[in-house]
Scaffold this active site. Structure first.
Site, PDB file in Angstrom:
ATOM      1  N   HIS A  90     -11.623  12.066 -43.694  1.00 33.60           N
ATOM      2  CA  HIS A  90     -12.211  12.538 -42.447  1.00 33.60           C
ATOM      3  C   HIS A  90     -11.260  13.402 -41.629  1.00 33.60           C
ATOM      4  CE1 HIS A  90     -15.562   9.805 -43.125  1.00 33.60           C
ATOM      5  NE2 HIS A  90     -14.719   8.805 -43.252  1.00 33.60           N
ATOM      6  N   HIS A 122      -3.576  12.235 -35.283  1.00 34.82           N
ATOM      7  CA  HIS A 122      -4.471  12.903 -36.213  1.00 34.82           C
ATOM      8  C   HIS A 122      -5.141  14.080 -35.514  1.00 34.82           C
ATOM      9  CE1 HIS A 122      -7.085   9.925 -34.171  1.00 34.82           C
ATOM     10  NE2 HIS A 122      -7.957  10.921 -34.203  1.00 34.82           N
ATOM     11  N   HIS A 124      -8.481  17.133 -35.163  1.00 37.46           N
ATOM     12  CA  HIS A 124      -9.872  17.558 -35.311  1.00 37.46           C
ATOM     13  C   HIS A 124      -9.891  19.083 -35.197  1.00 37.46           C
ATOM     14  CE1 HIS A 124     -11.415  13.410 -34.850  1.00 37.46           C
ATOM     15  NE2 HIS A 124     -10.387  13.270 -34.024  1.00 37.46           N
ATOM     16  N   GLU A 134     -12.672  18.264 -29.835  1.00 38.12           N
ATOM     17  CA  GLU A 134     -13.678  17.275 -29.445  1.00 38.12           C
ATOM     18  C   GLU A 134     -13.954  17.366 -27.944  1.00 38.12           C
ATOM     19  OE1 GLU A 134     -14.227  14.078 -32.649  1.00 38.12           O
ATOM     20  OE2 GLU A 134     -12.565  13.412 -31.389  1.00 38.12           O
ATOM     21  N   HIS A 147      -4.901  14.002 -31.374  1.00 36.47           N
ATOM     22  CA  HIS A 147      -4.942  12.703 -30.699  1.00 36.47           C
ATOM     23  C   HIS A 147      -3.702  11.901 -31.091  1.00 36.47           C
ATOM     24  CE1 HIS A 147      -9.631  12.931 -30.560  1.00 36.47           C
ATOM     25  NE2 HIS A 147      -9.052  13.685 -29.634  1.00 36.47           N
ATOM     26  N   THR A 231     -13.669   8.157 -31.111  1.00 34.17           N
ATOM     27  CA  THR A 231     -14.632   9.222 -31.377  1.00 34.17           C
ATOM     28  C   THR A 231     -15.138   9.193 -32.816  1.00 34.17           C
ATOM     29  OG1 THR A 231     -12.928  10.864 -31.947  1.00 34.17           O
ATOM     30  CG2 THR A 231     -13.553  10.682 -29.618  1.00 34.17           C
TER      31      THR A 231
END
Length: 323
Positions: A90, A122, A124, A134, A147, A231
């Protein structure tokens, strides 16, 4: 934002979130049938009242003078030991081992109810020429978001922390694309090339100072604070969010390494590039978003008033004087 969902002591890293009951979840870019609109069917938390991420509308927030400087303890040192980066299907996730497990890297102050120790970080991101943060600010989405996840030091497991609205504290860093590489991210970007597929992991060439990932030191007192959730499933509402106003600078070439290198969880023998691995913004509902004492507020209101004034002048035929 991802953290492990099972009972996890500080000695058991890396941290990976899994939905309750082992149900499969994904991002819509991978398969719309298991994307964010369906997460509440996997875990009821994902349909809760305090979900993340959100759009931070600066025309609707107020300043909190109690939100002063964040204390970054140990962020200015590269600890001994080895940090690992992995593709968990992910995201790209860096587990922070070494002295971190002793709580030597932590944040406090700035309205946080305790000391929170760093566990993992990590990312996004979006797709080719597409933004993928996000959180948004005044409706604006950014190219990427980082994050940095911290555990309330009163707990020894993520499972216990997720039952407490004050269990986790996460720093959200937004990115802005510029022409030149951000060399502080070279170690991570280079390691990404070795974790293309789910389950692959490598030790980073070296640990590094976490403060090297942050925006300039003189901007760190500008941030936005609210209470929210993870999230990703199980979307536990246990997070104190601190979203820094100043973006981190990164090159398009570095962003493209994320977009072009990593792959989602394979479906059968097929692999699919990991793009748009972000959850859409969630309703704020009855929550309050606060600005730190140095953060920008009411920009949206000022902009709206200026546009309205301009329209009035144009409609009435009055001359405008600019100073």
């Amino acid at each position: 934002m991802k953290v492990q969902g099972v009972c996890l002591t500080l000695l058991a890293l890396p941290l990976i979130v899994k939905a309750s009951g082992g149900a499969h979840w994904c991002y819509s870019s991978q398969n719309p049938s298991c994307g964010p609109p369906h997460w509440k069917d996997i875990n009821h938390n994902c349909g809760g009242e305090n979900q993340s991420p959100i759009d931070i509308d600066r025309s609707k927030i107020s300043r909190d003078e109690a939100l002063g400087d964040i204390t970054f303890n140990g962020y200015d040192k590269a600890p001994p030991g080895k940090w690992k980066i992995m593709n968990d299907g992910h995201t790209a996730l860096v587990s922070l081992e070494g002295d971190t497990i002793l709580g030597h890297i932590n944040i406090s102050g700035a309205g946080l109810p305790n000391v929170f120790q760093a566990l993992q970080l990590h990312f996004h991101w979006g797709g080719p020429n597409q933004d993928g943060s996000e959180h948004r600010i005044d409706g604006k989405q950014f190219p990427m978001e980082l994050h940095i996840v911290h555990l309330n030091s009163k707990y020894k497991s993520i499972a216990a922390a997720k039952a407490d609205p004050n269990g986790l504290a996460v720093l959200g860093l937004l990115f802005k694309v510029v022409e030149t590489d951000n060399t502080n991210y070279n170690t991570i970007v280079e390691a990404m090339k070795s974790v293309s597929l789910e389950g692959q992991f490598v030790e980073l060439a070296s640990t590094f100072r976490l403060d090297s990932l942050l925006p300039r030191a003189d901007t760190l007192s500008r941030y936005y604070r609210y209470r929210g959730s993870l999230t990703t499933p199980d979307c536990a509402e246990a997070v104190i969010w601190t979203v820094l106003e100043e973006p981190v600078y990164i090159s398009r070439a570095q962003v493209n390494v994320f977009v072009d290198t990593l792959h989602f969880t394979a479906t059968g023998e097929a692999t699919q590039k990991m793009t748009n691995n972000y959850r859409p913004t969630q309703p704020l509902k009855n929550r309050k978003v606060s600005a730190s004492r140095d953060a920008t507020v009411n920009r949206g209101t000022t902009s709206s008033i200026s546009v309205l004034a301009l329209l009035v002048l144009l409609l009435t035929g009055q001359h405008m004087v600019f100073s």
